[in-house]
Motif scaffolding. Sequence first.
Motif, PDB file in Angstrom:
ATOM      1  N   UNK A 100       0.793  -1.223   0.000  1.00 30.14           N
ATOM      2  CA  UNK A 100       0.000   0.000   0.000  1.00 30.14           C
ATOM      3  C   UNK A 100       0.829   1.279   0.000  1.00 30.14           C
ATOM      4  N   UNK A 101       2.131   1.188  -0.162  1.00 25.51           N
ATOM      5  CA  UNK A 101       2.985   2.359  -0.056  1.00 25.51           C
ATOM      6  C   UNK A 101       3.195   3.089  -1.371  1.00 25.51           C
ATOM      7  N   UNK A 102       3.689   4.354  -1.246  1.00 25.66           N
ATOM      8  CA  UNK A 102       3.990   5.157  -2.421  1.00 25.66           C
ATOM      9  C   UNK A 102       5.080   6.164  -2.043  1.00 25.66           C
ATOM     10  N   UNK A 103       5.960   6.457  -2.991  1.00 26.17           N
ATOM     11  CA  UNK A 103       7.017   7.439  -2.778  1.00 26.17           C
ATOM     12  C   UNK A 103       6.521   8.835  -3.133  1.00 26.17           C
ATOM     13  N   UNK A 104       6.764   9.792  -2.240  1.00 23.88           N
ATOM     14  CA  UNK A 104       6.423  11.193  -2.496  1.00 23.88           C
ATOM     15  C   UNK A 104       7.569  12.054  -1.981  1.00 23.88           C
ATOM     16  N   UNK A 105       8.200  12.799  -2.873  1.00 21.04           N
ATOM     17  CA  UNK A 105       9.260  13.741  -2.496  1.00 21.04           C
ATOM     18  C   UNK A 105      10.332  13.095  -1.615  1.00 21.04           C
ATOM     19  N   UNK A 145     -19.245  10.071   5.076  1.00 15.05           N
ATOM     20  CA  UNK A 145     -18.928   9.094   6.116  1.00 15.05           C
ATOM     21  C   UNK A 145     -17.595   8.423   5.822  1.00 15.05           C
ATOM     22  N   UNK A 146     -16.760   8.309   6.845  1.00 10.08           N
ATOM     23  CA  UNK A 146     -15.469   7.632   6.682  1.00 10.08           C
ATOM     24  C   UNK A 146     -15.681   6.129   6.650  1.00 10.08           C
ATOM     25  N   UNK A 147     -15.151   5.489   5.628  1.00  8.71           N
ATOM     26  CA  UNK A 147     -15.247   4.035   5.495  1.00  8.71           C
ATOM     27  C   UNK A 147     -13.838   3.458   5.533  1.00  8.71           C
ATOM     28  N   UNK A 148     -13.484   2.714   6.574  1.00  7.58           N
ATOM     29  CA  UNK A 148     -12.151   2.101   6.665  1.00  7.58           C
ATOM     30  C   UNK A 148     -11.932   1.117   5.523  1.00  7.58           C
ATOM     31  N   UNK A 149     -10.697   0.983   5.090  1.00  9.63           N
ATOM     32  CA  UNK A 149     -10.355   0.076   3.994  1.00  9.63           C
ATOM     33  C   UNK A 149      -9.092  -0.706   4.311  1.00  9.63           C
ATOM     34  N   UNK A 150      -8.961  -1.845   3.683  1.00 12.41           N
ATOM     35  CA  UNK A 150      -7.715  -2.609   3.703  1.00 12.41           C
ATOM     36  C   UNK A 150      -7.474  -3.150   2.300  1.00 12.41           C
ATOM     37  N   UNK A 151      -6.234  -3.487   2.017  1.00 13.47           N
ATOM     38  CA  UNK A 151      -5.859  -3.972   0.686  1.00 13.47           C
ATOM     39  C   UNK A 151      -6.254  -2.987  -0.406  1.00 13.47           C
ATOM     40  N   UNK A 152      -6.076  -1.700  -0.124  1.00 15.33           N
ATOM     41  CA  UNK A 152      -6.323  -0.694  -1.137  1.00 15.33           C
ATOM     42  C   UNK A 152      -5.055  -0.528  -1.981  1.00 15.33           C
ATOM     43  N   UNK A 153      -5.083   0.366  -2.965  1.00 13.24           N
ATOM     44  CA  UNK A 153      -3.890   0.648  -3.761  1.00 13.24           C
ATOM     45  C   UNK A 153      -3.656   2.154  -3.755  1.00 13.24           C
ATOM     46  N   UNK A 154      -2.417   2.549  -3.903  1.00 17.85           N
ATOM     47  CA  UNK A 154      -2.065   3.967  -3.828  1.00 17.85           C
ATOM     48  C   UNK A 154      -1.199   4.374  -5.015  1.00 17.85           C
ATOM     49  N   UNK A 155      -1.269   5.662  -5.336  1.00 15.68           N
ATOM     50  CA  UNK A 155      -0.376   6.267  -6.317  1.00 15.68           C
ATOM     51  C   UNK A 155      -0.318   7.754  -6.003  1.00 15.68           C
ATOM     52  N   UNK A 156       0.737   8.413  -6.453  1.00 14.79           N
ATOM     53  CA  UNK A 156       0.928   9.827  -6.127  1.00 14.79           C
ATOM     54  C   UNK A 156       0.980  10.671  -7.388  1.00 14.79           C
ATOM     55  N   UNK A 157       0.291  11.813  -7.346  1.00 15.59           N
ATOM     56  CA  UNK A 157       0.321  12.794  -8.428  1.00 15.59           C
ATOM     57  C   UNK A 157       0.487  14.171  -7.803  1.00 15.59           C
ATOM     58  N   UNK A 158       1.508  14.914  -8.249  1.00 17.57           N
ATOM     59  CA  UNK A 158       1.728  16.278  -7.759  1.00 17.57           C
ATOM     60  C   UNK A 158       1.747  16.336  -6.226  1.00 17.57           C
ATOM     61  N   UNK A 159       2.487  15.419  -5.624  1.00 16.45           N
ATOM     62  CA  UNK A 159       2.691  15.377  -4.164  1.00 16.45           C
ATOM     63  C   UNK A 159       1.425  15.081  -3.381  1.00 16.45           C
ATOM     64  N   UNK A 200     -16.512  -1.794  -8.205  1.00 22.84           N
ATOM     65  CA  UNK A 200     -15.850  -2.208  -6.969  1.00 22.84           C
ATOM     66  C   UNK A 200     -14.790  -3.262  -7.292  1.00 22.84           C
ATOM     67  N   UNK A 201     -13.684  -3.267  -6.503  1.00 23.80           N
ATOM     68  CA  UNK A 201     -12.595  -4.203  -6.807  1.00 23.80           C
ATOM     69  C   UNK A 201     -11.581  -4.257  -5.679  1.00 23.80           C
ATOM     70  N   UNK A 202     -10.819  -5.348  -5.673  1.00 25.33           N
ATOM     71  CA  UNK A 202      -9.663  -5.509  -4.787  1.00 25.33           C
ATOM     72  C   UNK A 202      -8.531  -6.110  -5.615  1.00 25.33           C
ATOM     73  N   UNK A 203      -7.301  -6.025  -5.089  1.00 23.74           N
ATOM     74  CA  UNK A 203      -6.115  -6.622  -5.706  1.00 23.74           C
ATOM     75  C   UNK A 203      -5.901  -6.099  -7.132  1.00 23.74           C
ATOM     76  N   UNK A 204      -6.128  -4.803  -7.330  1.00 26.24           N
ATOM     77  CA  UNK A 204      -5.974  -4.158  -8.621  1.00 26.24           C
ATOM     78  C   UNK A 204      -4.692  -3.327  -8.604  1.00 26.24           C
ATOM     79  N   UNK A 205      -4.503  -2.482  -9.610  1.00 26.99           N
ATOM     80  CA  UNK A 205      -3.318  -1.621  -9.661  1.00 26.99           C
ATOM     81  C   UNK A 205      -3.732  -0.200 -10.009  1.00 26.99           C
ATOM     82  N   UNK A 206      -2.974   0.761  -9.477  1.00 25.67           N
ATOM     83  CA  UNK A 206      -3.194   2.179  -9.739  1.00 25.67           C
ATOM     84  C   UNK A 206      -1.834   2.812  -9.981  1.00 25.67           C
TER      85      UNK A 206
END
Length: 488
Positions: A100-105, A145-159, A200-206
Amino acid sequence: MDHHFASKKQFNCAVYSAIVQMSVSQSYLITLAIETLHFIMDELEDERNRLNFAMSCKWLYRVYRIYYVGFATPNWVPFNGGGSDDDEFNDGPPVANYRDGVLVDGALYVPILNEEQPVCWVLDFKQIVIKWDSVNITLGLDDQRYIPLRNTVTSAVRSLIYLFGGETIFGNPSNIFYELDPRSMVLRNVQSENNVVPSIRIMHSLNTIGNRHLVLFGGCSIIGDFYLYDISNKTWYSYPEEYRHALPYARAAHSSLTVGSSLYVHGGKRIRANTSSPSEIHDDEDLWEFNFANNINNEREINSDDDSNEEDSDNDNCGSSNSNASSNTRTSAATNTSSINKATGNNSSNIIQNFLRNKWQKLFSPRTSTSPFFTLGDESDWKETTGKVTGKRCGSAMFRIGKRVAILGGYEKDNWLHEEDITQPWEMCKIYLPERRRWDHVRIVGFPDMECVAFVRDHTGQPGNIFIMGRKKGDQSGKTVMGWIKDY
C-alpha cells in the motif's frame, strides 16, 4: 550518423576499430564521458563487439553491466526498520499493508485506514538516520462518512496520494476513492464530476501517467476493464468498448509500472467466474504494454519522463496526431474524433485522447513467442521478444532501472522449473530492454523467496536507490521483510 559512412555496418566497423585502438590504453577510456561510452554501446549492434568492448578492462565491464542490466554485482541488504530493538516502530508497517505504499518527495508513505484511527507510516529517505514513524491521519471528508479500507492501492500525483478501492471491514470490495495530503495528513473523499465510476474491486493496480493522470487496471471486479482519471477535472474515463477485446486477460495481484509514456502489466492471478477472489497464478507469462503517446502505431518509443507534451497540448484534438503516423492510424483517428471529443470535450490532453484510441500491445515472452498462436495475432498489437524467460508469477515487484523494466520476486507457477539449471532461481531479476525488445537477467545475491514491491528513489539503479518490501514465503511471524538492492 556521419555522412562519411555509407551504411550502418560501415559505421559500426569504424566504431569498433576505434574501440580496439582505445583499448590499448585503459587510462584513455577512463577519461571518456559516461554518455560517450553509452553512445558507443548503443551503436554496437553486434553482441560480440559489445562484449569485446566491455572486456577491455574491469572498470569498463562494470560500466557495461550497470548500463544494460542496472547493476554490476548486486546484493540483498536487509533493513531492520532503523530503530532500536525496543522501538515500537522497528518492524515497520504490518505485513498485510506492504503493497500500500507510495514514494512522495523522497519519502515512503504507507497509509493504513483503520476503523478507530487511520495512520500513515513514513520512512523518510532524506534523513541521515532512516527509521519508520507513524503519523495520525485527520479526516476532512465534508459530511461524507469515513469508510475504513484494507488492501487498497495507492499512487501519487503532484505530491498528493490517491487511494482507490480495496476491502471494507466487512470484507466487501469497494470503489471508494480517497485523497491524502502527506504534508497535512488530511484525508478527503474524491467525487467524480461525471457519471463514470470504476466498479468495486480488490487486488488491482493504480499507476501515475504524466503529471495529472491516474490509470486503473484489473483486480477482482465485475468485468475486466481499464480506466483513466484526470485529477484536473476530477473525471474518470472508461476504455472504449470496441477495444476491450484487446485488453490483457483479466487478472488480480498483478504487477504494473509506468515508464515514460508506457504502462506495463505482468503476471497476477487468474479471475474465475462465480468467485470473489482469484484462485491460481495466471498462465500468461507475457508482458503487456499500453502506450499513451500518440505515435504508438509507428514503432517509435517515447521513454522520456518530460510531461511538457501533456501540459502544452491541452487544446489539441484527435486530428493532431503525429505527422509520421501511418495513413491507417490517421484514418482511424479521424473516424473516432467525434466520439472522443464527445467523451472528453474539445479541450483535452493528449493522454486522454490516446487512452480512448490506442490499443494494448502484447510482448510475447521468449518461450511463448515460439507458439503457433503467436502467428494468429495482429502484428501491430503482438510483439516478439528475445532473451531470458520471465516465468508465470504473481506478487512480484516491478520497477524501473533507467528506461528498463525489472521484475523480481513473487511466486512462480511452475516452481521455477524454467530455471532448473540455477540454484535459488528467485534471486534472478528479469530485466526488459524496450529499445532492443530483449529480456536479460541478473542475480541479486541473497534475495529472499518472497512476494514484494519495490520503491525506486531516482530511477538510476545506482546503489541505495531501490528499496524492497514484502512477505517471505512460509513466514508465519507476520513481520514485513525489508531491504535494499546494493552494488558491491
